[in-house]
Design an enzyme around this catalytic site. Structure first.
Site: not given
Ligand code: GLN
Length: 529
Positions: A80, A169, A193
């Site tokens: 990532k 994400s 995410s």
């Molecule tokens: N969707 C969640 C957020 O926007 C989780 C994001 C993540 O785990 N990086 O905070």
């Protein structure tokens, strides 16, 4: 040894029947392995459509690179874009603020993978700084879900917005695994995410216990929640990567020490009621005969779709057929987890992202305000941060700063911390294994089986991947995507999403969660399921 010579040797050794490597446990994947060169071919074929990679290496670069022989030899791995890699690739976090940033050091996880023979084939698309659930807040544009066939998209006259999201994400990492562009991928999981995109792309996504994998080199979003997670096509491949990267790291003070790891191991293996699942005498017909599975009542939320419910029922029946005892449990504070998560994650983000001011880190605005007075000088920071961050990140920084202000902290920040503690205690109450972090529990457990469950089972998301255009106007609906994943994040416990059926041709995922530190049992149950 060059990569092509090694690939050849590997092919030959497979013919000769070599399946194991000295010094490491090997888990046999049910899929044919993907070599580095095969992954790069898939990337050149599919990435222009899927936009999963922000950058990737070429076959010539792969051939020229030296790498070690080890248990992950010739494994193509995608990383990532918020995990630092030193050589020739940007660690942009999909943000304009860091769009050309190359790190002077490499993340410990990436070092470990390379030492084990793996090759980083590219950096994957993501929501900016990890903030989002659909991979649409990205300077690279949205990544797409490989499960929407391109041809259908054209015939139906769909626009790009009508395609399905891979989730976020870590959407690029999930899409890359699902489309065969790598064998495994690293993502980061702060509130879901890794698990959410894995579910929506039909692959396995594992968030280990907080502190199990080093975060040195992971760009911070919410430091008390951030974990490095692993995605692959099956649990066996996830476990092979986990074994390499789940080691202590003196460069990360939040990474579990050797003594805590030893304590967890001693505790988990002193469970007198679980002998079979790990042992050699495992029954073929009921391999999970000693495992008790909890179905948390409060996860039956209104938003849960019929196909997700159906997949949950099927998962519970399957575990029962494997010998598990399936019982209902209650985690009463679950409904408060989502608002508490967002208050805490935003508060931490506002402080973590303060460093991108164009001086310490990040690109600087070219606009030159008249700096003769102080107000204009601070305008330089405002321009830099206003240009560098996308709208969603700016919104979260503003709200996070507000949440921690003296006027608001007693209404948002402090209650959220209390809810977090209650959620942690509730998980401790339902698991049979004591939490290795609580000082009072005895190390030797009683011989009889205590009340309590070994793993929990619930859906990863309320339904399958939405189209990119769905919920376009509703931010709250977007945040609700995380309702099933944030409780485990708040508690720091391990959770894994595994593929479990489809809704209208799009994959669904089921989640298993276990007590703090009980990652090995979790992976074992996931492998059987
Ligand atoms: N969707 C969640 C957020 O926007 C989780 C994001 C993540 O785990 N990086 O905070």
């Amino acid at each position: 040894m060059s990569r092509s010579v090694r690939a050849l040797r590997l092919k030959l050794s497979r013919h000769a029947g070599f399946q194991t490597y000295a010094g490491s446990r090997q888990y046999r994947s049910t899929f044919a392995p993907i070599t580095v060169l095969e992954a790069l071919e898939a990337i050149s074929e599919r990435n222009p459509e899927l936009n999963a990679f922000a950058s990737h290496i070429t076959p010539a670069e792969a051939n020229a690179s030296e790498s070690s022989e080890g248990p992950l030899m010739d494994w193509p791995i995608a990383v990532k874009a918020n995990i630092a890699t030193a050589r020739s690739s940007v660690t942009s976090c999909a943000s304009r603020a860091l769009y050309a940033y190359t790190s002077p050091f490499q993340a410990t996880v990436v070092d470990s993978l390379e030492r084990a023979g793996a090759a980083v084939v590219g950096k994957t698309n993501m929501d900016e700084f990890g903030m989002g659930s659909k991979n649409k807040f990205s300077i690279y544009g949205s990544a797409l879900n490989p499960h929407t066939p391109a041809l259908v998209a054209k015939q139906d006259g769909m626009t790009e917005l009508d395609r399905h999201t891979p989730g976020g994400s870590s959407g690029g990492s999930a899409a890359a695994v699902a489309a065969g562009m790598c064998r495994a991928a690293l993502g980061s999981d702060t509130g879901g995410s890794v698990r959410l995109p894995a579910a929506w792309c039909g692959v396995v996504g594992f968030k280990p216990t907080f502190g199990r994998i080093s975060r040195h080199g992971l760009v911070a979003y919410g430091s008390s929640l951030d974990t490095v997670g692993i995605m692959a096509r099956d649990v066996a491949d996830v476990q092979s990567v986990f074994d390499i990267v789940a080691v202590p790291d003196p460069l990360d003070m939040t990474c579990m020490t050797s003594s805590l790891r030893a304590r967890i191991k001693a505790l988990a293996s002193s469970r007198p009621w679980i002998t079979q699942a790990h042992g050699p005498n495992r029954s073929e017909s009921a391999p999970l005969a000693e495992i008790r599975v909890g179905i948390p009542e409060e996860y039956w939320v209104n938003e849960l779709s019929e196909p997700a419910l159906e997949s949950w029922r099927a998962g519970a029946s399957r575990l029962a057929a494997l010998g598990c005892e399936v019982v209902s449990v209650s985690l009463p504070h679950t409904p408060s987890a989502l608002p508490a998560y967002y208050a805490l994650a935003w508060a931490e983000a506002s402080s973590n992202l303060a460093r991108y001011d164009g001086i310490r880190y990040g690109r600087r605005s070219d606009i030159r305000p008249d700096t003769r007075n102080l107000q204009n000088a601070s305008q330089k920071y405002a321009n830099t941060r206003g240009e560098g961050f996308g709208a969603e990140v700016q919104r979260r920084i503003l709200l996070g700063t507000y949440v921690m202000s003296s006027a608001a902290s007693e209404h948002y920040f402090t209650p959220s911390q209390k809810i977090r503690r209650l959620i942690q205690e509730e998980f401790d109450n339902v698991f049979a294994l004591p939490n290795a972090l609580s000082a009072t529990q005895p190390l030797a457990l009683s011989a009889s089986r205590p009340l309590g469950v070994d793993v929990l089972l619930f859906p990863t998301a309320t339904g399958a991947a939405p189209r990119l255009s769905d919920q376009e106007d509703s931010r709250v609906a977007n945040y609700v995507n995380d309702v099933m994943t944030v409780p485990a994040s708040l508690a720091g416990i391990p959770a894994i999403s595994i593929p479990a059926g489809h809704a209208d041709g799009m994959p669904l995922g089921l989640q298993l969660a276990a007590q703090y530190g009980d990652d090995d049992l979790l992976l074992c149950v996931a492998r059987h399921l």
